[in-house]
Design a protein around this motif. Structure first.
Motif, PDB file in Angstrom:
ATOM      1  N   HIS A  95      51.703  43.518  46.909  1.00 62.87           N
ATOM      2  CA  HIS A  95      52.340  42.278  46.044  1.00 62.87           C
ATOM      3  C   HIS A  95      52.837  41.518  46.729  1.00 62.87           C
ATOM      4  O   HIS A  95      54.517  42.106  47.138  1.00 62.87           O
ATOM      5  CB  HIS A  95      51.365  42.110  44.743  1.00 62.87           C
ATOM      6  CG  HIS A  95      52.977  42.691  43.363  1.00 62.87           C
ATOM      7  ND1 HIS A  95      53.943  43.017  43.275  1.00 62.87           N
ATOM      8  CD2 HIS A  95      52.635  44.018  43.284  1.00 62.87           C
ATOM      9  CE1 HIS A  95      55.205  43.443  43.045  1.00 62.87           C
ATOM     10  NE2 HIS A  95      54.104  44.314  42.617  1.00 62.87           N
ATOM     11  N   HIS A  96      52.900  40.351  46.405  1.00 60.57           N
ATOM     12  CA  HIS A  96      53.994  39.304  46.480  1.00 60.57           C
ATOM     13  C   HIS A  96      54.163  39.273  47.809  1.00 60.57           C
ATOM     14  O   HIS A  96      54.936  39.359  48.787  1.00 60.57           O
ATOM     15  CB  HIS A  96      55.065  39.214  46.067  1.00 60.57           C
ATOM     16  CG  HIS A  96      54.770  39.003  44.318  1.00 60.57           C
ATOM     17  ND1 HIS A  96      53.590  38.070  44.253  1.00 60.57           N
ATOM     18  CD2 HIS A  96      54.917  40.017  43.418  1.00 60.57           C
ATOM     19  CE1 HIS A  96      53.953  37.804  42.793  1.00 60.57           C
ATOM     20  NE2 HIS A  96      54.829  39.513  41.739  1.00 60.57           N
ATOM     21  N   GLY A  97      53.306  39.554  49.153  1.00 57.86           N
ATOM     22  CA  GLY A  97      53.753  39.394  50.592  1.00 57.86           C
ATOM     23  C   GLY A  97      54.482  40.891  50.882  1.00 57.86           C
ATOM     24  O   GLY A  97      54.593  41.008  51.509  1.00 57.86           O
ATOM     25  N   HIS A 415      38.307  44.859  50.651  1.00 58.53           N
ATOM     26  CA  HIS A 415      38.894  43.366  50.594  1.00 58.53           C
ATOM     27  C   HIS A 415      38.661  42.715  49.291  1.00 58.53           C
ATOM     28  O   HIS A 415      39.448  42.464  48.540  1.00 58.53           O
ATOM     29  CB  HIS A 415      37.953  41.915  51.070  1.00 58.53           C
ATOM     30  CG  HIS A 415      38.311  40.518  50.733  1.00 58.53           C
ATOM     31  ND1 HIS A 415      38.618  40.039  50.038  1.00 58.53           N
ATOM     32  CD2 HIS A 415      38.669  40.112  52.233  1.00 58.53           C
ATOM     33  CE1 HIS A 415      38.800  38.917  50.032  1.00 58.53           C
ATOM     34  NE2 HIS A 415      39.249  38.856  51.584  1.00 58.53           N
ATOM     35  N   VAL A 419      42.993  43.008  47.298  1.00 59.67           N
ATOM     36  CA  VAL A 419      42.840  41.436  46.748  1.00 59.67           C
ATOM     37  C   VAL A 419      43.559  42.078  44.907  1.00 59.67           C
ATOM     38  O   VAL A 419      44.470  41.572  44.134  1.00 59.67           O
ATOM     39  CB  VAL A 419      42.222  40.517  45.897  1.00 59.67           C
ATOM     40  CG1 VAL A 419      42.161  39.498  45.184  1.00 59.67           C
ATOM     41  CG2 VAL A 419      41.614  40.136  47.788  1.00 59.67           C
ATOM     42  N   GLY A 422      47.330  43.059  45.002  1.00 61.10           N
ATOM     43  CA  GLY A 422      48.453  41.821  44.911  1.00 61.10           C
ATOM     44  C   GLY A 422      47.887  41.237  46.354  1.00 61.10           C
ATOM     45  O   GLY A 422      49.113  40.454  47.077  1.00 61.10           O
ATOM     46  N   VAL A 423      47.401  42.246  47.499  1.00 55.13           N
ATOM     47  CA  VAL A 423      47.190  40.677  48.577  1.00 55.13           C
ATOM     48  C   VAL A 423      46.617  39.765  48.393  1.00 55.13           C
ATOM     49  O   VAL A 423      45.402  39.045  48.070  1.00 55.13           O
ATOM     50  CB  VAL A 423      46.759  41.800  50.273  1.00 55.13           C
ATOM     51  CG1 VAL A 423      46.248  41.349  50.902  1.00 55.13           C
ATOM     52  CG2 VAL A 423      47.767  43.200  49.778  1.00 55.13           C
ATOM     53  N   GLN A 424      46.801  38.375  48.742  1.00 59.08           N
ATOM     54  CA  GLN A 424      46.353  37.818  49.807  1.00 59.08           C
ATOM     55  C   GLN A 424      45.392  37.865  50.530  1.00 59.08           C
ATOM     56  O   GLN A 424      44.626  38.051  50.906  1.00 59.08           O
ATOM     57  CB  GLN A 424      47.108  36.225  50.056  1.00 59.08           C
ATOM     58  CG  GLN A 424      48.463  36.093  49.644  1.00 59.08           C
ATOM     59  CD  GLN A 424      48.137  35.373  47.825  1.00 59.08           C
ATOM     60  OE1 GLN A 424      47.363  34.644  48.010  1.00 59.08           O
ATOM     61  NE2 GLN A 424      48.461  35.597  47.075  1.00 59.08           N
ATOM     62  N   PRO A 425      43.509  36.806  49.760  1.00 55.50           N
ATOM     63  CA  PRO A 425      42.690  36.549  50.057  1.00 55.50           C
ATOM     64  C   PRO A 425      42.573  36.221  51.441  1.00 55.50           C
ATOM     65  O   PRO A 425      42.027  37.349  52.445  1.00 55.50           O
ATOM     66  CB  PRO A 425      41.725  35.769  49.254  1.00 55.50           C
ATOM     67  CG  PRO A 425      42.753  35.885  48.518  1.00 55.50           C
ATOM     68  CD  PRO A 425      44.105  36.003  48.318  1.00 55.50           C
ATOM     69  N   ALA A 426      43.872  35.565  52.574  1.00 51.32           N
ATOM     70  CA  ALA A 426      43.507  35.644  53.565  1.00 51.32           C
ATOM     71  C   ALA A 426      44.562  36.521  54.596  1.00 51.32           C
ATOM     72  O   ALA A 426      43.647  36.864  55.981  1.00 51.32           O
ATOM     73  CB  ALA A 426      44.233  33.879  54.179  1.00 51.32           C
ATOM     74  N   GLU A 427      44.852  36.956  53.804  1.00 47.84           N
ATOM     75  CA  GLU A 427      45.572  37.919  54.400  1.00 47.84           C
ATOM     76  C   GLU A 427      44.903  39.117  54.888  1.00 47.84           C
ATOM     77  O   GLU A 427      44.352  40.338  55.688  1.00 47.84           O
ATOM     78  CB  GLU A 427      47.174  38.412  54.340  1.00 47.84           C
ATOM     79  CG  GLU A 427      47.994  39.680  54.945  1.00 47.84           C
ATOM     80  CD  GLU A 427      49.165  39.825  54.212  1.00 47.84           C
ATOM     81  OE1 GLU A 427      50.360  39.887  55.054  1.00 47.84           O
ATOM     82  OE2 GLU A 427      49.425  39.552  53.224  1.00 47.84           O
TER      83      GLU A 427
END
Length: 486
Positions: A95-97, A415, A419, A422-427
């Motif tokens: 998460h958080h990048g 996908h 998410v 904590g991975v961003q959807p775009a990533e």
């Protein structure tokens, strides 16, 4: 097996002492599980990549000691052969990048390592098996100098009592005999780690077993060994056979192999460690001074050195890991099914597909493994290794289904799992798009290699392998994923 092991001889008393200490360690592990002693506050993920070294002609470069001296970084370590090194990427939460940091760390380490090794006539290549390896590279002088490798080699050969016979039949047939475990060194992998709570370990391990066939099918990258076109993921049968401590008679009796997919779904991590004790004699019966009971009774965290060392000599494709970080114990699934490469982008896409899909399946209300026989999962795994991107697998609701079609159907679940981590959807879209591209174009590393070598068939096999490997190396360093290479 990353522990240091000194040169020594082992006798019957050593094995007896080790066996008793291993039982004691298992009793302590059971207590720790019952008393909920494990860290599970912020699960971490990790990544290890084994690399090959080649010279400017595309041939193996037996220079890992010199390369490691030039790199001079603690994250790079030796591997079994002098043409191998390994890079360990520091673990991080997703998460958080965190996923992006994992990818950036791998890129930075490989880029810096390549700059530092430019003067060593040795370039780093991420590939499952070097296609230009010859029998001369798998002799005793090619073994790394670290004593743990020679000790392990001696124990495997002694346990087997005879030379190692390797037989692989794919597009072509290979028969060979080896008097060392060095054929294992041909197999370079990507190892993914996911930390889980003890009460969720069984679900994550079972999910990892179930999806291993899809990982291999979409990520196969080792179609050649000793100049022969074999399985699309030749690492699988080669690794299984090259570390097999069983004679032909023991194999016929049904003794379990040390490289093992397993034989059943589990209900607890304890099941796997107990299987280790019950089925596998110790290869390295080194007894530690720690009294794990006294440490636990005193409020400390036991290292369980014997349990960890023994576990490190049993090569499950999805291995349980007990470890201690900052004084806190934790459990991980170590996913070992993937070949290295072809690129950092492909490696991270493979990682994203695994992390996301395993989380989605493990947290599902209706477990997949309640509907998929374990024997079918095992058969799927080896079918995917044999056929790669063209594999068909058994799956709930389907008698057989193309692996590529199933991967495409499961991408939304992967996908969703990313998410949830904590991975961003775009990533998640970006990295899983690479898996989608491979599935739609039906191209992975193995397919690209085979097509290119066949196109060069008039040059002769070794010349074609060398030229293709150098082409692969150059494209690998561009960072563009393999399905876009042509």
């Amino acid at each position: 097996m990353g522990e240091e092991v000194e040169e020594q001889e082992f006798g019957g008393s050593d094995r007896g002492r080790f066996r008793e200490k291993l039982r004691r360690s298992l009793d302590v592990l059971a207590r720790m599980l019952e008393e909920q002693r494990f860290d599970a506050t912020d699960p971490m993920t990790g990544l290890e990549v084994e690399l090959n070294l080649i010279d400017d002609r595309g041939m193996p470069a037996l220079r890992n000691a010199e390369v490691l001296d030039a790199i001079d970084h603690p994250d790079f370590q030796t591997e079994l052969a002098r043409f191998n090194v390994e890079v360990n990427v520091p673990p991080t939460a997703l998460h958080h990048g965190g996923f992006g940091r994992l990818e950036q760390s791998l890129r930075e380490r490989l880029d810096e390592a390549r700059q530092r090794t430019a003067s060593q006539d040795a370039d780093l290549v991420m590939i499952g098996i070097l296609p230009t390896l010859g029998p001369e590279h798998l002799q005793a002088p090619s073994m790394s100098a670290d004593s743990r490798y020679s000790v392990l080699n001696d124990q495997v050969i002694a346990a087997r009592g005879e030379d190692i016979r390797i037989s692989i039949e794919g597009a072509e047939r290979l028969e060979m005999v080896a008097d060392t475990v060095l054929p294992e060194a041909a197999c370079t992998s990507t190892q993914l780690h996911v930390q889980v709570r003890p009460d969720r370990f069984a679900a994550y391990w079972n999910a990892s077993e179930a999806v291993s066939s899809l990982q291999v099918a979409i990520g196969a990258n080792s179609p050649y060994f000793l100049g022969k076109e074999l399985w699309r993921e030749t690492r699988i049968p080669l690794f299984e056979q090259s570390t097999d401590t069983r004679s032909e008679e023991l194999q016929a009796q049904g003794v379990r192999p040390r490289v093992w997919f397993g034989e059943r779904w589990i209900t607890s991590v304890f099941d796997l460690f107990e299987e280790n004790r019950r089925y596998f004699p110790a290869l390295l019966p080194v007894v530690d001074d720690e009294d794990p009971v006294a440490v636990l009774d005193g409020g400390g965290t036991p290292g369980l050195a014997e349990l960890r060392l023994h576990n490190g000599t049993i090569y499950r494709w999805n291995r349980p890991v007990y470890d201690v970080a900052d004084g806190l114990p934790h459990l991980r699934v170590e996913n070992r099914v993937l070949a290295a490469g072809p690129t950092v982008a492909d490696t991270m896409a493979n990682a994203a597909f695994y992390f996301g899909l395993v989380r989605s399946l493990a947290e599902s209300e209706r477990p997949l493994w309640s509907r998929l026989p374990f024997a079918a999962a095992d058969e799927n795994f080896h079918a995917a290794a044999r056929d790669g991107i063209a594999a068909e697998v058994a799956w709930p609701g389907h008698e057989r289904i193309a692996a590529t079609e199933l991967v495409l159907r499961l991408l939304p679940a992967a996908h969703e799992g990313l998410v949830d981590w904590g991975v961003q959807p775009a990533e998640a879209d970006r990295v899983l798009g690479i898996i989608e591209g491979r599935a739609r174009r039906r191209v992975n590393g193995a397919e690209w290699l085979v097509r290119r070598v066949r196109e060069r068939s008039r040059e002769g096999r070794l010349a074609a392998l060398r030229a293709t490997l150098l082409d692969y190396r150059d494209r690998m360093h561009t960072g563009e994923p393999v399905h876009t290479w042509d």
